[in-house]
Design a protein around this motif. Structure first.
Motif, PDB file in Angstrom:
ATOM      1  N   ASP A 446      39.721 -17.948  -5.828  1.00 40.02           N
ATOM      2  CA  ASP A 446      41.080 -17.523  -5.996  1.00 40.02           C
ATOM      3  C   ASP A 446      41.292 -16.015  -6.712  1.00 40.02           C
ATOM      4  OD1 ASP A 446      41.376 -17.327  -9.291  1.00 40.02           O
ATOM      5  OD2 ASP A 446      40.361 -18.925  -8.972  1.00 40.02           O
ATOM      6  N   THR A 447      42.384 -15.233  -6.665  1.00 42.29           N
ATOM      7  CA  THR A 447      42.088 -13.869  -6.924  1.00 42.29           C
ATOM      8  C   THR A 447      41.679 -13.604  -8.276  1.00 42.29           C
ATOM      9  OG1 THR A 447      44.609 -13.869  -7.514  1.00 42.29           O
ATOM     10  CG2 THR A 447      43.840 -13.050  -5.171  1.00 42.29           C
ATOM     11  N   GLY A 448      41.814 -14.475  -9.267  1.00 39.54           N
ATOM     12  CA  GLY A 448      41.158 -14.317 -10.568  1.00 39.54           C
ATOM     13  C   GLY A 448      39.997 -14.659 -10.882  1.00 39.54           C
ATOM     14  N   LEU A 449      39.192 -15.025  -9.840  1.00 41.53           N
ATOM     15  CA  LEU A 449      37.877 -15.648 -10.106  1.00 41.53           C
ATOM     16  C   LEU A 449      36.901 -14.418 -10.627  1.00 41.53           C
ATOM     17  CD1 LEU A 449      35.706 -17.713  -7.609  1.00 41.53           C
ATOM     18  CD2 LEU A 449      34.867 -15.752  -8.552  1.00 41.53           C
ATOM     19  N   ILE A 450      36.776 -13.364 -10.143  1.00 37.80           N
ATOM     20  CA  ILE A 450      36.056 -12.424 -10.907  1.00 37.80           C
ATOM     21  C   ILE A 450      36.324 -12.152 -12.062  1.00 37.80           C
ATOM     22  CG2 ILE A 450      35.512  -9.869 -10.514  1.00 37.80           C
ATOM     23  CD1 ILE A 450      35.529 -10.073  -7.611  1.00 37.80           C
ATOM     24  N   ASP A 451      37.539 -12.081 -12.561  1.00 37.87           N
ATOM     25  CA  ASP A 451      37.927 -11.825 -13.982  1.00 37.87           C
ATOM     26  C   ASP A 451      37.483 -12.931 -14.926  1.00 37.87           C
ATOM     27  OD1 ASP A 451      39.266  -9.352 -13.385  1.00 37.87           O
ATOM     28  OD2 ASP A 451      41.223 -10.550 -12.967  1.00 37.87           O
TER      29      ASP A 451
END
Length: 643
Positions: A446-451
């Motif tokens: 998901d787009t928040g994985l890196i954060d």
């Protein structure tokens, strides 16, 4: 499959209105097609690889992009002087600028891209969203803030419901996007989004949309010719992002099945056909993480995408060639039934940045560059290149192909470990850590994985790296030499310890390790400050061999490290331009308060007060600063101590 059998090149001469890796990549296809290529360059890029690789090159202005690569008149004049029949804009810069496309037409030059209507409609997020809705393409709930006061925006936001995502209407690439989770966060987010939008796109109109939690970012590559034929080449998964900038992309998506792929492709083709699209374009969608069959239109990028190589590797189609042929009026040489996806491809973007220092941008000379074998590498740099703070920090893309996703991941990780960049910090180590994450390996993205990942730390150097650094101990300052042999990197000499003597090696984080020098096949170079840049065991390190006295002095200084944390000097954490000053000179600031904002490589970085005290500014808005330059002092108030 391709009925375009003529050997005659579509154009005689094409100007590439871009720089870096995309300019080099376009030039490669032009050369294969027998087309003369023309490069343009700013003063910062006079010695850049794309300039040497083109058949001709023209200067278009100083280093600042606004005065060179974004100067429409300068680019058109270069095209006119070179005799170019067409201009390929690459991506970024003028690639989606309708005024540039119009100027090309007025000059009798073919713009290798879509028509003006597509650029106008799809170049505005608000207009494009309303437009595709009329053609049956699903969109994310939200509203346009055009013409609204802040009070009206607050009321509309409350009605739409939080959390919301603020997006500049006129731009892309994640620049200016702000996540707002409550009404109290909205005023500051609007100010920041408008400032970045105005600076980046010349338009501070905003769009607010419902924030879809844990979404996946899926995009579809389309091709369309002037005869109305529109096809898609499957989807790309671009979910792994940091600060709304893509980091890893792959094709196909691990969660899109054949049925969903057909529906995504149908929606993408409908969006393109609705504006009589011509050329290569990308339609981007948000996909619900728990329901991949549900997708929503985000925007259409009316240009080539950074991540286009993964589509090329799984389809075998050269997208730049298709762009050139379509612009020349030729029909598509394939149908939808001709498109086949072969295996899996994954791309990693290599940025000049320091992940261990909060991903701050990096700049400076590339003292050694070596691409990995057996994969595709599209690079902006080579040995001797200089990474400037004037442009985007991406310096290369490494793209691996495999029979399946597991094989592609393994090949990409190996290639990243074999990629050598010495002299400038990069995110290569972070990319390998990211690829090894269990969720990434499983395709649960998901787009928040890196954060959500733990803060990145550089791996400790091994014996091979320490030995290489020890062998590159710099000379003492001011020492003259009768022969260049005295500066050789190996062999015993009076100025260095004997081979069996322990050498202290300083690691950048301040730790000192001792090593007995031994042969090492690690790649290593010295920079101008005496630091050894070493690539060993798939990792890069910045180390410094110390003499006995230097090691002792460093250890003594380390005892006072805690005291130095309250030093009054506030230094620039990176090179760049000061775009905002948030506190007045002489103001009392608290620890952690934002003092100013520095912009470099299209990214903003706030500089915070290290402790309570009285602020004394040494710079102003618009000033250019160097890394570690003193930009302010935060001094203790009379009678008080900083803490």
């Amino acid at each position: 499959m391709d009925d375009r059998i003529s050997d005659t090149p579509p154009f005689d001469t094409v100007l590439v209105a871009n720089r870096g890796e995309i300019a080099r990549r376009v030039i490669r296809t032009l050369r294969r097609l027998g087309i003369r290529s023309v490069a343009v360059y700013s003063d910062a890029d006079a010695d850049a690889p794309h300039v040497r690789e083109a058949d001709a090159a023209y200067r278009i202005g100083p280093a600042a992009a606004s005065a060179s690569y974004l100067d429409i008149d300068a680019v058109i004049e270069a095209a006119r002087r070179s005799g170019a029949q067409a201009v390929h804009p690459g991506y970024g810069f003028l690639s989606e600028n309708v005024a540039f496309a119009r100027a090309c037409g007025a000059a009798g030059i073919v713009f290798i891209g879509p028509g003006e209507r597509a650029l106008e409609v799809m170049g505005d997020k608000i207009r494009s969203k309303a437009h595709v809705q009329e053609h049956g393409v699903p969109t994310v709930p939200g509203f346009s803030a055009a013409g609204m006061t802040d009070a009206e925006i607050e009321r509309a936001a409350a009605a739409a419901g939080y959390p919301l995502l603020i997006k500049p209407s006129a731009g892309g690439g994640g620049k200016g996007m702000q996540v707002v989770r409550s009404a109290t966060d909205l005023p500051d987010a609007l100010i920041t989004a408008r400032r970045i939008a105005a600076a980046s796109f010349g338009d501070d109109t905003l769009l607010l949309e419902r924030l879809i939690e844990r979404p996946r970012h899926i995009e579809v590559q389309v091709l369309a010719d002037a005869r109305g034929t529109v096809i898609h080449l499957g989807e790309r998964e671009c979910t792994l992002q940091r600060r709304h900038q893509k980091v890893i992309e792959e094709a196909p998506s691990p969660v899109v099945d054949a049925g969903t792929r057909a529906r995504l492709g149908e929606a993408a083709c409908a969006a393109a056909a609705s504006v009589d699209y011509r050329g290569a374009g990308t339609v981007e969608f948000l996909v619900a993480g728990d329901r991949p069959e549900d997708f929503f239109f985000i925007e259409m990028n009316t240009r080539l995408q950074v991540e286009h190589p993964v589509t090329e590797l799984v389809t075998g189609i050269d997208l730049v060639e298709e762009q050139v042929r379509i612009a020349a009026g030729q029909p598509l040489g394939l149908t939808q039934n001709d498109v086949r996806l072969d295996g899996h491809a994954i791309e990693a973007r290599v940025y000049a940045e320091s992940p261990a220092r909060g991903f701050l941008p990096a700049a400076g000379p590339v003292r050694l560059w070596r691409a990995a074998d057996a994969v595709r590498t599209d690079a902006a740099v080579e040995t001797g290149s200089v990474v400037s703070a004037d442009y985007d920090p991406m310096i290369a893309k490494v793209i691996a192909h495999g029979a399946d996703r597991h094989e592609a991941l393994a090949r990409l990780d190996s290639a990243l470990g074999d990629t050598v960049v010495l002299g400038v910090d990069t995110n290569l180590g972070f990319l390998r850590t990211l690829l090894a994450d269990p969720a990434v390996q499983a395709g649960e993205l998901d787009t928040g994985l890196i954060d959500r990942l733990p803060a990145y730390t550089d791996p400790p150097p091994g014996e091979a790296a320490l030995n290489a650094a020890a062998a590159l101990r710099p000379e003492s300052p001011g020492r003259a030499h009768a022969s260049a042999l005295w500066r050789a990197a190996s062999g015993w000499r009076a100025s260095l310890p004997a081979p069996d003597t322990l050498v202290a090696v300083l690691i950048e984080d301040g730790e000192i390790r001792t090593v007995t020098p031994a042969p090492s096949d690690a790649a290593a170079v010295l920079d101008d400050e005496g630091w050894a840049w070493v690539h060993a065991d798939g990792s890069t390190h910045r180390l410094r061999a110390l003499g006995r006295r230097e090691a002792m002095e460093h250890r003594l200084r380390g005892r006072d490290g805690e005291a130095s944390a309250t030093a009054p000097e506030l230094r620039a954490p990176m090179p760049g331009a000061v775009v905002a000053v948030h506190q007045a000179d002489g103001a009392h600031v608290r620890a952690g308060e934002r003092v100013l904002t520095i912009e470099a490589m299209k990214m903003e970085h706030p500089v915070l007060a290290p402790h309570d005290g009285i602020l004394s500014l040494a710079i102003g808005v618009g000033d250019q600063v160097r890394r570690d330059q003193i930009i302010a002092h935060v001094s203790a108030e009379p009678g008080r101590e900083t803490s």
